[in-house]
Write a protein that holds these residues in place. Structure first.
Motif, PDB file in Angstrom:
ATOM      1  N   GLY A   1     -12.119   2.804   4.357  1.00 58.21           N
ATOM      2  CA  GLY A   1     -12.011   1.510   3.661  1.00 58.21           C
ATOM      3  C   GLY A   1     -10.762   0.763   4.115  1.00 58.21           C
ATOM      4  O   GLY A   1     -10.788  -0.458   4.306  1.00 58.21           O
ATOM      5  N   ASP A   2      -9.653   1.497   4.301  1.00 64.27           N
ATOM      6  CA  ASP A   2      -8.406   0.863   4.764  1.00 64.27           C
ATOM      7  C   ASP A   2      -8.577   0.339   6.189  1.00 64.27           C
ATOM      8  O   ASP A   2      -8.106  -0.756   6.524  1.00 64.27           O
ATOM      9  CB  ASP A   2      -7.247   1.874   4.737  1.00 64.27           C
ATOM     10  N   MET A   3      -9.246   1.132   7.027  1.00 65.96           N
ATOM     11  CA  MET A   3      -9.459   0.696   8.415  1.00 65.96           C
ATOM     12  C   MET A   3     -10.341  -0.551   8.434  1.00 65.96           C
ATOM     13  O   MET A   3     -10.056  -1.518   9.143  1.00 65.96           O
ATOM     14  CB  MET A   3     -10.124   1.818   9.232  1.00 65.96           C
TER      15      MET A   3
ATOM     16  N   GLY B   1      -3.636  -2.651  -1.631  1.00 72.08           N
ATOM     17  CA  GLY B   1      -4.606  -1.543  -1.590  1.00 72.08           C
ATOM     18  C   GLY B   1      -4.386  -0.561  -2.719  1.00 72.08           C
ATOM     19  O   GLY B   1      -4.275  -0.960  -3.880  1.00 72.08           O
ATOM     20  N   PHE B   2      -4.274   0.723  -2.380  1.00 74.40           N
ATOM     21  CA  PHE B   2      -4.128   1.790  -3.367  1.00 74.40           C
ATOM     22  C   PHE B   2      -2.876   1.553  -4.226  1.00 74.40           C
ATOM     23  O   PHE B   2      -1.774   1.445  -3.709  1.00 74.40           O
ATOM     24  CB  PHE B   2      -4.007   3.126  -2.621  1.00 74.40           C
ATOM     25  N   LEU B   3      -3.067   1.462  -5.547  1.00 77.96           N
ATOM     26  CA  LEU B   3      -1.939   1.217  -6.458  1.00 77.96           C
ATOM     27  C   LEU B   3      -1.960   2.279  -7.548  1.00 77.96           C
ATOM     28  O   LEU B   3      -3.027   2.625  -8.064  1.00 77.96           O
ATOM     29  CB  LEU B   3      -2.041  -0.193  -7.058  1.00 77.96           C
TER      30      LEU B   3
ATOM     31  N   HIS C   1      -2.934  12.125   2.200  1.00 75.96           N
ATOM     32  CA  HIS C   1      -3.798  11.528   1.177  1.00 75.96           C
ATOM     33  C   HIS C   1      -4.176  12.609   0.160  1.00 75.96           C
ATOM     34  O   HIS C   1      -3.859  13.799   0.351  1.00 75.96           O
ATOM     35  CB  HIS C   1      -5.032  10.873   1.807  1.00 75.96           C
ATOM     36  N   THR C   2      -4.852  12.178  -0.886  1.00 73.27           N
ATOM     37  CA  THR C   2      -5.130  13.110  -1.993  1.00 73.27           C
ATOM     38  C   THR C   2      -6.567  13.659  -1.919  1.00 73.27           C
ATOM     39  O   THR C   2      -7.084  14.182  -2.899  1.00 73.27           O
ATOM     40  CB  THR C   2      -4.924  12.404  -3.351  1.00 73.27           C
ATOM     41  N   GLY C   3      -7.175  13.549  -0.749  1.00 70.72           N
ATOM     42  CA  GLY C   3      -8.575  13.945  -0.608  1.00 70.72           C
ATOM     43  C   GLY C   3      -8.789  15.356  -0.104  1.00 70.72           C
ATOM     44  O   GLY C   3      -9.431  15.565   0.926  1.00 70.72           O
TER      45      GLY C   3
ATOM     46  N   HIS D   1       0.868  -1.194   0.000  1.00 73.04           N
ATOM     47  CA  HIS D   1       0.000   0.000   0.000  1.00 73.04           C
ATOM     48  C   HIS D   1       0.893   1.228   0.000  1.00 73.04           C
ATOM     49  O   HIS D   1       2.081   1.145   0.308  1.00 73.04           O
ATOM     50  CB  HIS D   1      -0.828   0.075   1.294  1.00 73.04           C
ATOM     51  N   ASP D   2       0.291   2.411  -0.220  1.00 73.33           N
ATOM     52  CA  ASP D   2       1.079   3.632  -0.092  1.00 73.33           C
ATOM     53  C   ASP D   2       1.187   4.024   1.390  1.00 73.33           C
ATOM     54  O   ASP D   2       0.435   3.526   2.234  1.00 73.33           O
ATOM     55  CB  ASP D   2       0.433   4.777  -0.883  1.00 73.33           C
ATOM     56  N   LEU D   3       2.119   4.933   1.655  1.00 69.75           N
ATOM     57  CA  LEU D   3       2.239   5.515   2.998  1.00 69.75           C
ATOM     58  C   LEU D   3       1.939   7.003   2.886  1.00 69.75           C
ATOM     59  O   LEU D   3       2.731   7.760   2.309  1.00 69.75           O
ATOM     60  CB  LEU D   3       3.653   5.292   3.546  1.00 69.75           C
ATOM     61  N   SER D   4       0.776   7.394   3.367  1.00 72.76           N
ATOM     62  CA  SER D   4       0.397   8.808   3.373  1.00 72.76           C
ATOM     63  C   SER D   4       0.641   9.341   4.775  1.00 72.76           C
ATOM     64  O   SER D   4       0.048   8.851   5.741  1.00 72.76           O
ATOM     65  CB  SER D   4      -1.083   8.968   3.006  1.00 72.76           C
ATOM     66  N   GLY D   5       1.543  10.349   4.876  1.00 74.60           N
ATOM     67  CA  GLY D   5       1.964  10.814   6.198  1.00 74.60           C
ATOM     68  C   GLY D   5       0.810  11.339   7.035  1.00 74.60           C
ATOM     69  O   GLY D   5       0.606  10.918   8.173  1.00 74.60           O
TER      70      GLY D   5
HETATM   71  O1  PXL Z   1      -7.811   5.365   1.571  1.00 77.65           O
HETATM   72  C1  PXL Z   1      -7.620   5.312   0.238  1.00 77.65           C
HETATM   73  C2  PXL Z   1      -6.446   6.142  -0.193  1.00 77.65           C
HETATM   74  C3  PXL Z   1      -5.187   5.585  -0.158  1.00 77.65           C
HETATM   75  N1  PXL Z   1      -4.100   6.268  -0.533  1.00 77.65           N
HETATM   76  C4  PXL Z   1      -4.186   7.545  -0.958  1.00 77.65           C
HETATM   77  C5  PXL Z   1      -5.422   8.175  -1.009  1.00 77.65           C
HETATM   78  C6  PXL Z   1      -6.582   7.469  -0.629  1.00 77.65           C
HETATM   79  C7  PXL Z   1      -7.889   8.103  -0.679  1.00 77.65           C
HETATM   80  O2  PXL Z   1      -8.058   9.262  -0.934  1.00 77.65           O
HETATM   81  O3  PXL Z   1      -5.490   9.457  -1.423  1.00 77.65           O
HETATM   82  C8  PXL Z   1      -2.951   8.273  -1.364  1.00 77.65           C
END
Ligand code: PXL
Length: 287
Positions: A220-222, A83-85, A47-49, A12-16
């Motif tokens: 969703g990740d949780m 997960g996120f790819l 994250h990108t939200g 998965h990615d690591l979003s700080g």
């Molecule tokens: O939770 C899904 C997710 C995972 N990784 C990144 C995201 C998101 C949802 O916005 O931006 C980088």
């Protein structure tokens, strides 16, 4: 005999900042006594939200060499969880993890979109590649948006009749996996719920939860992490779904009560202890 906790390879990615992906997967699975071996696909400042310009470093060329290292070490994994790819190459690396650890439970969270829309990084090509990964999975955990994307159907905002929900689950499993869990569905007959299907047993399950008028990233990740932790600890599919739904409902309600910025994610830190005991089990019923 090697006596050790179950071990998960988590790609998965690591979003700080913002409580999603590895930032929530690591603490949740550790709390559930599961060892996580994290393979970051990218490092992001958040994250990108909706948090503005995000710093991103792609790590596609790290994934396969890291897997080879684990192969040299002859490491065993009870589960490979993706997960996120961000690119087709990352999906190829996940497929090679599936063939390196054939006996592992293969869990694919096909992170592609939410609220009826694909994420910016998801074009038709990526959706097609994600379908290939789904084919190799034992369990998938799409939200409703991702379920429609995988099934190639336009998103429908109206509540689902029970029969439609069951046929969506069955068709997702026809793509390859034994089990599918659709998160965040609204049923005509029963409000907000998470739905599950086990193809080999031909059993359909549902777990209902209270609706809060807010949406947080990372839920969703949780959910998928608690589901994986439950299954690796011996839960049946409906019990793992009940555990994950209960934990998400508890943490989402608590977070909503503090009226924090939704973009900062779910404040699960106060409640994480619940995962170490009997958890917050909800009722489950047949769908
Ligand atoms: O939770 C899904 C997710 C995972 N990784 C990144 C995201 C998101 C949802 O916005 O931006 C980088």
């Amino acid at each position: 005999m090697e006596n050790r906790p179950a071990r998960v390879l988590a790609i998965h990615d690591l979003s700080g900042f913002g409580r999603c992906s590895l930032s929530v997967i690591l603490p949740i699975l550790s709390a559930m006594r599961v060892q996580v071996c994290a393979v970051p696909t990218a490092v992001l400042s958040s994250h990108t939200g909706g948090l503005g310009d995000v710093e991103i470093r792609d790590l596609t060329d790290f994934i396969t060499p890291a897997l080879r290292h684990y192969e040299r070490l002859a490491l065993d994994f009870e589960c490979v969880y993706t997960g996120f790819l961000g690119s087709p190459d990352q999906i190829v690396s996940c497929l090679s993890a599936f063939s390196l650890w054939k006996k592992a439970l293969k869990v694919v969270d096909p992170v592609m979109g939410d609220h009826g829309k694909p994420y910016r990084t998801m074009d038709a090509g990526m959706v097609g590649r994600m379908a290939e990964l789904v084919k190799g999975a034992d369990l998938i955990t799409p939200n409703l948006t991702e379920s429609y994307l995988l099934l190639g159907k336009p998103y429908d905002f109206s509540p689902l009749p029970r029969g439609t929900a069951k046929s969506m689950l069955a068709r997702l499993c026809e793509m390859g996996p034994r089990c599918a869990v659709i998160t965040g569905a609204t049923l005509v007959e029963g409000g907000l719920c998470n739905l599950g299907y086990d193809r080999e047993r031909n059993s359909y399950w549902m777990v209902s939860c209270d609706y809060m008028p807010v949406s947080y990233p990372g839920t969703g990740d949780m959910f998928a992490s608690v589901l994986v932790g439950g299954l690796l600890s011996g839960d049946s599919l409906p019990i793992a779904m009940a555990r994950a739904t209960g934990f998400l409902e508890r943490t989402i309600k608590d977070t909503f009560s503090y009226s924090s910025d939704p973009r900062y994610g779910v404040q699960f830190e106060r409640d994480i202890g619940a995962l170490m005991g009997h958890g917050v089990l909800k009722e489950f019923t047949l769908l």
